[in-house]
Design an enzyme around this catalytic site. Structure first.
Site, PDB file in Angstrom:
ATOM      1  N   GLU A  51     -44.248  39.374 -50.786  1.00 26.65           N
ATOM      2  CA  GLU A  51     -43.475  40.194 -51.712  1.00 26.65           C
ATOM      3  C   GLU A  51     -44.281  41.385 -52.215  1.00 26.65           C
ATOM      4  O   GLU A  51     -43.770  42.501 -52.308  1.00 26.65           O
ATOM      5  CB  GLU A  51     -42.994  39.347 -52.899  1.00 26.65           C
ATOM      6  CG  GLU A  51     -41.908  38.353 -52.548  1.00 26.65           C
ATOM      7  CD  GLU A  51     -40.616  39.014 -52.115  1.00 26.65           C
ATOM      8  OE1 GLU A  51     -40.296  40.115 -52.612  1.00 26.65           O
ATOM      9  OE2 GLU A  51     -39.913  38.438 -51.267  1.00 26.65           O
ATOM     10  N   TYR A 136     -38.544  41.316 -60.673  1.00 27.89           N
ATOM     11  CA  TYR A 136     -37.985  41.196 -59.324  1.00 27.89           C
ATOM     12  C   TYR A 136     -38.844  40.254 -58.469  1.00 27.89           C
ATOM     13  O   TYR A 136     -38.322  39.348 -57.806  1.00 27.89           O
ATOM     14  CB  TYR A 136     -37.888  42.568 -58.653  1.00 27.89           C
ATOM     15  CG  TYR A 136     -37.440  42.463 -57.214  1.00 27.89           C
ATOM     16  CD1 TYR A 136     -36.090  42.402 -56.898  1.00 27.89           C
ATOM     17  CD2 TYR A 136     -38.366  42.379 -56.175  1.00 27.89           C
ATOM     18  CE1 TYR A 136     -35.660  42.268 -55.585  1.00 27.89           C
ATOM     19  CE2 TYR A 136     -37.955  42.228 -54.867  1.00 27.89           C
ATOM     20  CZ  TYR A 136     -36.603  42.186 -54.583  1.00 27.89           C
ATOM     21  OH  TYR A 136     -36.196  42.033 -53.274  1.00 27.89           O
ATOM     22  N   ASP A 154     -31.843  44.339 -55.457  1.00 34.19           N
ATOM     23  CA  ASP A 154     -32.699  45.457 -55.078  1.00 34.19           C
ATOM     24  C   ASP A 154     -31.806  46.595 -54.594  1.00 34.19           C
ATOM     25  O   ASP A 154     -30.570  46.533 -54.701  1.00 34.19           O
ATOM     26  CB  ASP A 154     -33.737  45.041 -54.039  1.00 34.19           C
ATOM     27  CG  ASP A 154     -33.128  44.663 -52.693  1.00 34.19           C
ATOM     28  OD1 ASP A 154     -31.879  44.709 -52.552  1.00 34.19           O
ATOM     29  OD2 ASP A 154     -33.885  44.327 -51.771  1.00 34.19           O
TER      30      ASP A 154
END
Length: 311
Positions: A51, A136, A154
Site C-alpha cells: 500500500e 485510506y 479512492d
C-alpha cells in the site's frame, strides 16, 4: 438501466436492494482479475508495504520493488532492525517517490515490534495509530489483511460510483454510497473488486464492453452515454521537481559520509551555483525539509553547513 434503481438522499441512484449489484461485481472479479502478489497474502506487513509503495505509483511498477523489499526485509522485525538509511536508499534506488514514506514504514514496523510485541492492530482506527498510516491506508490494510475494513474510496472508486450510480462529486456522498454498496463482512473481496473495476473497465477512457463491466445493466453512464467523471488531479512532472531533487540529495549522501552544501549542490544539480537561483539558499531549504522529515542530519561547522544521512 434496471428499473430497480432507487434514489437515496445525496447518494445517487443506488438500487434499493443492492444484492444483485454486489453479486455481479464479486462474480466478475473472482472469474478474472489482474494478478498482483500482494493479493495472495493476508500478512498485514506485506500488505502495508504494498500500500505504501503503491501511493502515486503504477501497480505494475511496484511488483519488482515489493518482491525485492520483502526479500531483503521479509518481516516487520527484520525491517525494524534495519538501518533506516538503508531503507531510504532502497526507496530512492527503486524510484518509489517521497523518501519519507520509507522512513514512516520503518517507524511503523518499529512500533509494531517494540511497542505492540509484534501484534498488528486489526481495525482501521488501530492501524491509523502507526506512523505514516493515514485513513485510506489503514482501511486498506484492515480490509485486505483482516477482512475488517470499511468501503475503500479512492480516485478510481469515485469515478465508478459517479458514472454507475450518478453519485454527486462530493466526498461525503462517495463515502456513504460506497459503504451502502459493500456487503457486510466482505471488505476484502469487495474493495479489491471495486478497485479492479475502476482499474480495468471504468478507466478514464471506459472499456465497458471490452472488459465485460458487470454493472452495465445498472450504469447511468452506460445508459446515457455521458462518461464524464470527477476531475482527477494530475501528478506534477517528476523531471526537475522538488521530489526528484530530494531523491537526488538522499542518493548522493548515500555515497558519502557527509558533504558541505557547496560540495553537495553540483552533485544534485549540474546548474548549481552558490549564489544562483538554484544555489546555496535553495539547497539549504531542500535539506531543511529532509531534516524535518528525519532523513538527513544538518550541522553548522566552522562557517559551513554540513549534511549527512540521518542514522
Amino acid at each position: 438501466m434496471s428499473d430497480e434503481a432507487g434514489t437515496t438522499d445525496g447518494d445517487g441512484a443506488i438500487p434499493e436492494d443492492p444484492s444483485a449489484v454486489q453479486r455481479a461485481l464479486i462474480e466478475w472479479y473472482e472469474s478474472d482479475h489482474r494478478e498482483f502478489p500482494w493479493r495472495r497474502t493476508e500478512d498485514p506487513y506485506e500488505i502495508l508495504v504494498s500500500e505504501v509503495m503503491s501511493q502515486q505509483t503504477q501497480l505494475e511498477r511496484v511488483v519488482d520493488a515489493w518482491v525485492d523489499f520483502l526479500d531483503r526485509w521479509p518481516t516487520a522485525a527484520d525491517l525494524a532492525a534495519a538501518d533506516r538509511a538503508d531503507v531510504v536508499g532502497f526507496w530512492t534506488a527503486h524510484s518509489l517517490g517521497y523518501n519519507n514514506r520509507a522512513k514512516y514504514l520503518h517507524e511503523a514496523a518499529t512500533q509494531v515490534v517494540h511497542e505492540r510485541d509484534g501484534e498488528w492492530p486489526r481495525d482501521p482506527d488501530g492501524l491509523s495509530e502507526l506512523m505514516g498510516v493515514g485513513p485510506y491506508t489503514a482501511n486498506a490494510v484492515a480490509s485486505f489483511a483482516f477482512d475488517n475494513g470499511d468501503a475503500v474510496v479512492d480516485t478510481n472508486v469515485k469515478r465508478v460510483l459517479h458514472r454507475a450510480f450518478d453519485v454527486p462529486d462530493n466526498d461525503a456522498a462517495f463515502e456513504a454510497a460506497a459503504q451502502r454498496l459493500m456487503p457486510d463482512g466482505e471488505s476484502r473481496v469487495w474493495n479489491n473488486a471495486v478497485m479492479e473495476l475502476g482499474g480495468v473497465a471504468c478507466t478514464k477512457t471506459p472499456a465497458c464492453d471490452g472488459a465485460g463491466c458487470p454493472w452495465r445493466e445498472w450504469c447511468h453512464a452506460y445508459e446515457t452515454g455521458d462518461f464524464t467523471a470527477p476531475d482527477v488531479p494530475e501528478q506534477p512532472d517528476f523531471e526537475g521537481s522538488r521530489r526528484q531533487m530530494r531523491g537526488r540529495v538522499v542518493n548522493v549522501l548515500g555515497e558519502y559520509d557527509e558533504l558541505s552544501l557547496d560540495d553537495l549542490g553540483p552533485r544534485v544539480r549540474v546548474d548549481y551555483a552558490p549564489d544562483g537561483d538554484h544555489g546555496r539558499e535553495w539547497l539549504r531549504d531542500l535539506v531543511g525539509d529532509l531534516r524535518d522529515d528525519g532523513l538527513v542530519a544538518v550541522e553548522e561547522r566552522e562557517g559551513e553547513t554540513v549534511v549527512a544521512l540521518a542514522r
